[in-house]
Structures are given as structure tokens and as C-alpha cells.
Design an enzyme around this catalytic site. Structure first.
Site, PDB file in Angstrom:
ATOM      1  N   LYS A 276       0.819  -1.220   0.000  1.00  0.00           N
ATOM      2  CA  LYS A 276       0.000   0.000   0.000  1.00  0.00           C
ATOM      3  C   LYS A 276       0.847   1.263   0.000  1.00  0.00           C
ATOM      4  O   LYS A 276       0.472   2.258  -0.612  1.00  0.00           O
ATOM      5  CB  LYS A 276      -0.948   0.010   1.208  1.00  0.00           C
TER       6      LYS A 276
ATOM      7  N   LYS B 183      -5.519 -10.334  -5.612  1.00  0.00           N
ATOM      8  CA  LYS B 183      -6.681 -10.580  -4.757  1.00  0.00           C
ATOM      9  C   LYS B 183      -7.890  -9.733  -5.174  1.00  0.00           C
ATOM     10  O   LYS B 183      -7.724  -8.599  -5.595  1.00  0.00           O
ATOM     11  CB  LYS B 183      -6.261 -10.228  -3.314  1.00  0.00           C
TER      12      LYS B 183
ATOM     13  N   LYS C 188     -11.659  -4.924  -2.158  1.00  0.00           N
ATOM     14  CA  LYS C 188     -12.760  -3.979  -2.286  1.00  0.00           C
ATOM     15  C   LYS C 188     -12.327  -2.558  -2.577  1.00  0.00           C
ATOM     16  O   LYS C 188     -13.116  -1.757  -3.024  1.00  0.00           O
ATOM     17  CB  LYS C 188     -13.673  -4.040  -1.057  1.00  0.00           C
TER      18      LYS C 188
END
Ligand code: AMP
Ligand code: TRP
Length: 332
Positions: free
Chosen positions: A112, A197, A200
Site C-alpha cells: 500500500k 486478490k 474492495k
């Protein structure tokens, strides 16, 4: 009785990955066999750039979906992290036990922070300290088990290390927990990019099935899933990630084995069609219950209020004990 804790971040609409990798097991298995707590971990949603109104909306939606998936407030505790101050109270102590090096080694932080860097966004300090807060979530409730998808096992390992280190330095205080990933679909992959992955908060949404997508949208996304040029349907996660992902999703929907399922298909078209229908049927009752609960926000608020009260009562003595053990003068 076994104590279970797990949580969902309100950073985006919940996906099929959240359901198959976490929520379904919580509702169908965990709440029936243990003393379980399930939390909307809203503080974690503030570790990346966020819109306040959206986080508020997504927190309520996540709680509503947890209930729609079958979490029963008579069997387990459902609550919102920021409603219980013990999480942040304990998190600071764990920041004093964790090292800078071990936090920087976390894969999620590396990924991230790298993404933020390449898009020119600043990296919030809380993104680095995030695992200390997650450890606090778990340790405050003396949880034995943490049912999470495979992407979270590194954080649970760190939680174990912090608990052991604290206990060793300051005396036995915390229960050392372990991660319990689901047997199948521990990692549902993006339909358009099956090597990453289904997450969301990704920008491109065509490879993500959201729990509240309309049936036709679900069908379209699955029918357009990326496969490969192979002729036969084989289950091989490494060499053929696209078809393997579809097989795993279908297997998880039907309680079957992906390898066995592969043998029954001659073409990707047929596999996609069956997967699409299985997912539509899996999500139908969830969507219906969500609509009913969303029409009654006072009921949902009541569940969260009682959940937070119960959670506070459980966490308080553990966190108080940790404050004493680490050398802080008790307030009288
Ligand atoms: P998050 O969406 O990161 O808050 O994750 C909530 C829970 O869902 C965690 O237990 C995750 O491990 C699980 N989860 C999230 N995405 C997936 C996925 N694509 N496959 C399986 N489990 C997932
Ligand atoms: N970090 C988890 C995720 O991204 C969410 C989470 C926060 C969590 N605290 C937790 C999960 C405690 C289990 C237990 O999915």
C-alpha cells in the site's frame, strides 16, 4: 469456551472475497461453536485517504451486511471498533512493544505504501502502525482464534509475536491467538486479474463481484472473467490462475472440491455459466435480507449499541491488566 475475534474494514463495498473468505464462515460455523465477536474496524479505514461521509455510510452498510449474512446478535457480538475505546488504549501499549523494523516488513504496508508513492499520495503514519491496532483488536478480547483470509495471516503472526513478547517482559497478560483461514476460497482472485486478490478498494471494478451487485451484473462479470487459451479445464493455481479461481469460487459455493469439479467440464463457457448461477443463488438471500434490514436502521443501531456495551465489558479488564503490567500507575 473458545473466543473468536474478526473484523472487516469499511473501505469499500463488501465483495465475494469477503463473503467466501470470512463472513460466511463466521455466520455458518464460528458463531455457533464459540464465543465470537465480529467488528466493523472503522479506525482501520482511516489509514488511507478517505472521505468521512463514505466511511460512515460503508460502516453502516458493512454492519447491515454482517447481519444479513446471518450473524445473530443472540449468538455473537457485532459492533463498531470506534465505539469501544479499549482498542486505541491498548494499541499504544503494543506500539511500545513492536519494533519499527517488524512493522515495515508487513506485506500490506509495503504494497500500500508503494501504491501511494507511485500515485503521488502521502503515506499516513497510521498505515505503518496499523498492525499494532489490529493486534489490540484481537488481544483485548483474549481471542484464541482469528478467522481471516490468507492475506491477513502475517498480521496475526505479528500479533502472536507481540503477545508473547509482552507476556515475557511484563508477565502473563495476553492469550496468544492463531489465524484460522477457511479451507477453500481463502483467497478469491480478481476476475480480470487472477494473479491479484479480489480487493474492495481496487479502482477497476469489472473483476470484482460486490455482495450487493444486481444478479445481471454478477452474471456479466463472471462471464467476462479472464481465462487462458487452454483447451481443457484443469485446476492449477500456478499455471492457470483464471480457471482455478472460477473453480474455487464454484467449489466454495457448492461445498465441493475444485480439482474434482474440473473433471466435469469440457469448456470454460460452461464453467463460467455454472459459476455465475451458483454465485447469483448464493447472494440472493443475502441481498434480500440486506434490503429488509436497511429499511430498519434503528434495529441495526440497537444491535451495534448493545454489541459495543458487551465488547467494552470484555475488553476493559484485559486492557486494565496490561496497563498495570507495563508499569503505568493505576488511576484511583
Ligand atoms: P478486508 O476487506 O481487508 O477488511 O477483509 C475482511 C476479511 O475478508 C479478512 O478476513 C480478509 O482476509 C477477507 N478477504 C478479503 N478479501 C478476500 C479475498 N479476495 N479472498 C478471501 N478472503 C478475503
Ligand atoms: N486488517 C484486517 C483486514 O484488512 C481487518 C482487521 C482489523 C482484522 N482488525 C482485525 C481482522 C482483527 C481480524 C481481527 O482485513
Amino acid at each position: 469456551m473458545t473466543r473468536i475475534f474478526s473484523g472487516l474494514k469499511p473501505t469499500g463495498h463488501l465483495t465475494l472475497g469477503n463473503y467466501l473468505g470470512a463472513l460466511r464462515q463466521w455466520a455458518d460455523v464460528d458463531q455457533h461453536r464459540a464465543d465470537a465477536l465480529f467488528c466493523v474496524v472503522d479506525l482501520h479505514a482511516l489509514t488511507v485517504e478517505h472521505d468521512p461521509a463514505r466511511v460512515r455510510r460503508l460502516s453502516r452498510q458493512a454492519a447491515t451486511l454482517m447481519l444479513a449474512a446471518g450473524l445473530d446478535p443472540a449468538l455473537c457480538t457485532v459492533f463498531v471498533q470506534s465505539h469501544v475505546a479499549e482498542h486505541t488504549r491498548l494499541s499504544y501499549l503494543l506500539e511500545c512493544v513492536a519494533t519499527d523494523g517488524e512493522l515495515r516488513r508487513m506485506i500490506q504496508y509495503k504494497e500500500k505504501s508503494e501504491r501511494a508513492r507511485t500515485t503521488g499520495q502521502s503515506i499516513r503514519f497510521s498505515l505503518l502502525s496499523y498492525p499494532a491496532l489490529m493486534a489490540a483488536d484481537i488481544l483485548a478480547y483474549a481471542a484464541d482464534e482469528v478467522p481471516v483470509g490468507a492475506d491477513q495471516t502475517q498480521h496475526v503472526e505479528l500479533t502472536r509475536d507481540l503477545a508473547e513478547r509482552f507476556n515475557q517482559r511484563y508477565g502473563p497478560t495476553f492469550t496468544v491467538p492463531r489465524a484460522t483461514p477457511p479451507a477453500v476460497a481463502a483467497r478469491v482472485m480478481d476476475l480480470q486479474d487472477p494473479t491479484s486478490k479480489m480487493g474492495k478498494s481496487h479502482e477497476a471494478t469489472s473483476g470484482i463481484v460486490y455482495l450487493l451487485d444486481e444478479a445481471d451484473v454478477v452474471r456479466k462479470k463472471i462471464m467476462r472473467a479472464v481465462t487462458d487459451s487452454g483447451r481443457e479445464v484443469e485446476y492449477d493455481r500456478e499455471a492457470r490462475p483464471g480457471p482455478a479461481n472460477l473453480l474455487e469460487i464454484l467449489a466454495a459455493c457448492e461445498g465441493r472440491n475444485p480439482d474434482e469439479l474440473a473433471g466435469g467440464y469440457e469448456s470454460y463457457g460452461a464453467l463460467k455459466k455454472d459459476t455465475a448461477e451458483a454465485v447469483v443463488e448464493l447472494l440472493r438471500p443475502l441481498r434480500e435480507r440486506h434490503a429488509a434490514l436497511a429499511a430498519d436502521p434503528e434495529y441495526v443501531d440497537g444491535v451495534l449499541r448493545e454489541g459495543a456495551e458487551r465488547a467494552r465489558g470484555m475488553a476493559r479488564p484485559v486492557v486494565d491488566a496490561a496497563y498495570r503490567a507495563i508499569g503505568l500507575l493505576p488511576a484511583t
